[in-house]
Structure formats: C-alpha cells, structure tokens
Design a protein around this motif. Structure first.
Motif, PDB file in Angstrom:
ATOM      1  N   MET A   1       0.840  -1.175   0.000  1.00 12.99           N
ATOM      2  CA  MET A   1       0.000   0.000   0.000  1.00 12.99           C
ATOM      3  C   MET A   1       0.888   1.241   0.000  1.00 12.99           C
ATOM      4  SD  MET A   1      -2.830   1.191   2.769  1.00 12.99           S
ATOM      5  CE  MET A   1      -4.184   0.444   1.921  1.00 12.99           C
ATOM      6  N   PRO A   2       0.656   2.161  -0.899  1.00 11.59           N
ATOM      7  CA  PRO A   2       1.460   3.382  -0.934  1.00 11.59           C
ATOM      8  C   PRO A   2       1.160   4.289   0.252  1.00 11.59           C
ATOM      9  CG  PRO A   2      -0.274   3.467  -2.574  1.00 11.59           C
ATOM     10  CD  PRO A   2      -0.331   2.107  -1.952  1.00 11.59           C
ATOM     11  N   ILE A   3       2.159   5.081   0.604  1.00 12.30           N
ATOM     12  CA  ILE A   3       2.050   5.984   1.749  1.00 12.30           C
ATOM     13  C   ILE A   3       2.083   7.428   1.259  1.00 12.30           C
ATOM     14  CG2 ILE A   3       3.114   6.739   3.910  1.00 12.30           C
ATOM     15  CD1 ILE A   3       4.479   3.943   3.989  1.00 12.30           C
ATOM     16  N   ILE A   4       1.161   8.231   1.776  1.00 12.17           N
ATOM     17  CA  ILE A   4       1.191   9.682   1.593  1.00 12.17           C
ATOM     18  C   ILE A   4       1.342  10.276   2.984  1.00 12.17           C
ATOM     19  CG2 ILE A   4      -0.089  11.732   0.853  1.00 12.17           C
ATOM     20  CD1 ILE A   4      -1.669   9.905  -1.041  1.00 12.17           C
ATOM     21  N   SER A   5       2.327  11.144   3.169  1.00 12.60           N
ATOM     22  CA  SER A   5       2.568  11.702   4.503  1.00 12.60           C
ATOM     23  C   SER A   5       3.283  13.038   4.389  1.00 12.60           C
ATOM     24  CB  SER A   5       3.434  10.734   5.319  1.00 12.60           C
ATOM     25  OG  SER A   5       3.695  11.259   6.609  1.00 12.60           O
ATOM     26  N   THR A   6       3.294  13.754   5.493  1.00 15.31           N
ATOM     27  CA  THR A   6       4.153  14.931   5.607  1.00 15.31           C
ATOM     28  C   THR A   6       5.506  14.449   6.133  1.00 15.31           C
ATOM     29  OG1 THR A   6       3.372  15.370   7.856  1.00 15.31           O
ATOM     30  CG2 THR A   6       2.223  16.492   6.047  1.00 15.31           C
ATOM     31  N   ARG A   7       6.483  15.318   6.104  1.00 11.92           N
ATOM     32  CA  ARG A   7       7.825  14.962   6.592  1.00 11.92           C
ATOM     33  C   ARG A   7       7.878  15.130   8.114  1.00 11.92           C
ATOM     34  NH1 ARG A   7       8.361  17.098   1.582  1.00 11.92           N
ATOM     35  NH2 ARG A   7       9.803  16.054   0.174  1.00 11.92           N
ATOM     36  N   VAL A   8       7.275  14.197   8.820  1.00 10.43           N
ATOM     37  CA  VAL A   8       7.230  14.268  10.279  1.00 10.43           C
ATOM     38  C   VAL A   8       8.094  13.178  10.888  1.00 10.43           C
ATOM     39  CG1 VAL A   8       4.914  15.283  10.364  1.00 10.43           C
ATOM     40  CG2 VAL A   8       5.170  12.809  10.412  1.00 10.43           C
ATOM     41  N   GLY A   9       8.548  13.440  12.102  1.00  7.64           N
ATOM     42  CA  GLY A   9       9.294  12.428  12.838  1.00  7.64           C
ATOM     43  C   GLY A   9      10.467  11.874  12.050  1.00  7.64           C
ATOM     44  N   ALA A  10      10.618  10.573  12.125  1.00  5.44           N
ATOM     45  CA  ALA A  10      11.741   9.903  11.484  1.00  5.44           C
ATOM     46  C   ALA A  10      11.438   9.442  10.061  1.00  5.44           C
ATOM     47  CB  ALA A  10      12.163   8.706  12.330  1.00  5.44           C
ATOM     48  N   LEU A  11      10.253   9.702   9.566  1.00  5.93           N
ATOM     49  CA  LEU A  11       9.897   9.217   8.225  1.00  5.93           C
ATOM     50  C   LEU A  11      10.920   9.600   7.149  1.00  5.93           C
ATOM     51  CD1 LEU A  11       6.016   9.619   8.053  1.00  5.93           C
ATOM     52  CD2 LEU A  11       7.347   7.524   8.281  1.00  5.93           C
ATOM     53  N   PRO A  12      11.400  10.857   7.113  1.00  6.04           N
ATOM     54  CA  PRO A  12      12.376  11.202   6.073  1.00  6.04           C
ATOM     55  C   PRO A  12      13.699  10.440   6.193  1.00  6.04           C
ATOM     56  CG  PRO A  12      11.361  13.181   6.935  1.00  6.04           C
ATOM     57  CD  PRO A  12      10.946  12.042   7.835  1.00  6.04           C
ATOM     58  N   GLU A  13      13.981   9.887   7.374  1.00  6.74           N
ATOM     59  CA  GLU A  13      15.201   9.092   7.533  1.00  6.74           C
ATOM     60  C   GLU A  13      15.078   7.731   6.863  1.00  6.74           C
ATOM     61  OE1 GLU A  13      16.572   8.909  11.617  1.00  6.74           O
ATOM     62  OE2 GLU A  13      15.732  10.898  11.988  1.00  6.74           O
TER      63      GLU A  13
ATOM     64  N   ILE B   1      -1.928  17.454  -1.626  1.00  4.93           N
ATOM     65  CA  ILE B   1      -2.554  16.242  -1.088  1.00  4.93           C
ATOM     66  C   ILE B   1      -3.512  15.650  -2.123  1.00  4.93           C
ATOM     67  CG2 ILE B   1      -4.117  15.345   0.690  1.00  4.93           C
ATOM     68  CD1 ILE B   1      -2.878  17.547   2.558  1.00  4.93           C
ATOM     69  N   ASN B   2      -4.332  16.493  -2.738  1.00  2.21           N
ATOM     70  CA  ASN B   2      -5.254  16.020  -3.777  1.00  2.21           C
ATOM     71  C   ASN B   2      -4.506  15.389  -4.943  1.00  2.21           C
ATOM     72  OD1 ASN B   2      -7.624  16.735  -2.477  1.00  2.21           O
ATOM     73  ND2 ASN B   2      -7.707  18.752  -3.431  1.00  2.21           N
ATOM     74  N   PHE B   3      -3.400  15.993  -5.351  1.00  5.71           N
ATOM     75  CA  PHE B   3      -2.615  15.454  -6.450  1.00  5.71           C
ATOM     76  C   PHE B   3      -2.043  14.089  -6.087  1.00  5.71           C
ATOM     77  CE2 PHE B   3       1.393  14.986  -8.819  1.00  5.71           C
ATOM     78  CZ  PHE B   3       0.891  14.986 -10.110  1.00  5.71           C
ATOM     79  N   ALA B   4      -1.512  13.954  -4.870  1.00  9.64           N
ATOM     80  CA  ALA B   4      -0.951  12.676  -4.429  1.00  9.64           C
ATOM     81  C   ALA B   4      -2.027  11.594  -4.392  1.00  9.64           C
ATOM     82  CB  ALA B   4      -0.297  12.836  -3.055  1.00  9.64           C
ATOM     83  N   ILE B   5      -3.199  11.944  -3.882  1.00  7.54           N
ATOM     84  CA  ILE B   5      -4.299  10.973  -3.835  1.00  7.54           C
ATOM     85  C   ILE B   5      -4.715  10.583  -5.248  1.00  7.54           C
ATOM     86  CG2 ILE B   5      -6.724  10.664  -3.214  1.00  7.54           C
ATOM     87  CD1 ILE B   5      -6.116  12.394  -0.709  1.00  7.54           C
ATOM     88  N   SER B   6      -4.785  11.549  -6.144  1.00  8.79           N
ATOM     89  CA  SER B   6      -5.186  11.222  -7.522  1.00  8.79           C
ATOM     90  C   SER B   6      -4.136  10.356  -8.207  1.00  8.79           C
ATOM     91  CB  SER B   6      -5.475  12.479  -8.324  1.00  8.79           C
ATOM     92  OG  SER B   6      -4.311  13.200  -8.588  1.00  8.79           O
ATOM     93  N   GLN B   7      -2.859  10.579  -7.893  1.00 10.98           N
ATOM     94  CA  GLN B   7      -1.798   9.744  -8.464  1.00 10.98           C
ATOM     95  C   GLN B   7      -2.003   8.280  -8.098  1.00 10.98           C
ATOM     96  OE1 GLN B   7       1.868  11.924  -7.160  1.00 10.98           O
ATOM     97  NE2 GLN B   7       2.545  11.281  -9.183  1.00 10.98           N
ATOM     98  N   ILE B   8      -2.246   8.019  -6.816  1.00 10.70           N
ATOM     99  CA  ILE B   8      -2.382   6.615  -6.419  1.00 10.70           C
ATOM    100  C   ILE B   8      -3.755   6.057  -6.767  1.00 10.70           C
ATOM    101  CG2 ILE B   8      -0.613   6.769  -4.626  1.00 10.70           C
ATOM    102  CD1 ILE B   8      -2.885   6.768  -2.565  1.00 10.70           C
ATOM    103  N   SER B   9      -4.719   6.922  -7.004  1.00 14.12           N
ATOM    104  CA  SER B   9      -6.046   6.454  -7.385  1.00 14.12           C
ATOM    105  C   SER B   9      -6.108   6.077  -8.857  1.00 14.12           C
ATOM    106  CB  SER B   9      -7.092   7.536  -7.122  1.00 14.12           C
ATOM    107  OG  SER B   9      -7.170   7.834  -5.766  1.00 14.12           O
ATOM    108  N   ASN B  10      -5.292   6.726  -9.668  1.00 17.70           N
ATOM    109  CA  ASN B  10      -5.405   6.575 -11.119  1.00 17.70           C
ATOM    110  C   ASN B  10      -4.273   5.812 -11.785  1.00 17.70           C
ATOM    111  OD1 ASN B  10      -7.786   8.139 -11.127  1.00 17.70           O
ATOM    112  ND2 ASN B  10      -6.566  10.010 -11.091  1.00 17.70           N
ATOM    113  N   ASP B  11      -3.249   5.429 -11.040  1.00 19.34           N
ATOM    114  CA  ASP B  11      -2.089   4.812 -11.681  1.00 19.34           C
ATOM    115  C   ASP B  11      -1.629   3.591 -10.885  1.00 19.34           C
ATOM    116  OD1 ASP B  11       0.356   4.168 -12.857  1.00 19.34           O
ATOM    117  OD2 ASP B  11       0.884   6.270 -13.196  1.00 19.34           O
ATOM    118  N   ASN B  12      -1.987   2.423 -11.378  1.00 18.56           N
ATOM    119  CA  ASN B  12      -1.607   1.183 -10.691  1.00 18.56           C
ATOM    120  C   ASN B  12      -0.106   0.970 -10.656  1.00 18.56           C
ATOM    121  OD1 ASN B  12      -4.179   0.395  -9.945  1.00 18.56           O
ATOM    122  ND2 ASN B  12      -4.535  -0.723 -11.834  1.00 18.56           N
ATOM    123  N   LEU B  13       0.616   1.486 -11.647  1.00 13.88           N
ATOM    124  CA  LEU B  13       2.074   1.349 -11.641  1.00 13.88           C
ATOM    125  C   LEU B  13       2.679   2.082 -10.451  1.00 13.88           C
ATOM    126  CD1 LEU B  13       2.926   1.739 -15.440  1.00 13.88           C
ATOM    127  CD2 LEU B  13       2.933  -0.355 -14.068  1.00 13.88           C
TER     128      LEU B  13
END
Length: 79
Positions: free
Chosen positions: A1-13, A32-44
C-alpha cells in the motif's frame, strides 16, 4: 500500500519521496489532492510505491529487527 505523509518524525530518515512514499507539505490541499489522484489513477505508481514502502518496513522497521539491533548495541556498550 502506498504511503502519503508529511515529513514528520523519522519518516524522512527511512523513506525517499517518489521512491517509496509521497511526501506532501502540511496544509497543502492541492498537493494532497494530487498525491491521492496519483495513487487512485495509476496502478504502476501504487505497485512501485507500495512495494518499495513494504521493503523499507521489512528491512528497517520490523519490531523484532529493531529489538535485535538494540540488544546488539547494548552488548557492545556494556562489554
């Protein structure tokens, strides 16, 4: 499952934008809308990001692995 997040905590590490996660700026609704549309519309993208995120999880974030690494660090410090 793809992840959409802000750069919080240790995630960027652990994660790299567009490689295994989609980072967005806090409060940037268009981004955020663009990221959601990317994963909604592109299985690759879903398969790429999801697979790479799973790989990071399995290689770096599994609790048993973290415990093992902590034990080894304590052994080194205490010996």
């Amino acid at each position: 499952m793809p992840i959409i997040s802000t750069r919080v905590g240790a995630l960027p590490e652990f994660f790299t934008d567009d490689k295994n996660i989609l980072f967005v700026e806090p409060g940037d609704i268009q981004q955020i809308n663009f990221a959601i549309s990317q994963i909604s519309n592109d299985n690759l993208i879903v398969n790429k990001l999801g697979g790479k995120a799973r790989q990071v999880y399995e290689e770096k974030l599994v609790l048993s692995l973290i415990i093992k690494q902590l034990r080894n660090a304590y052994k080194i410090v205490l010996n």
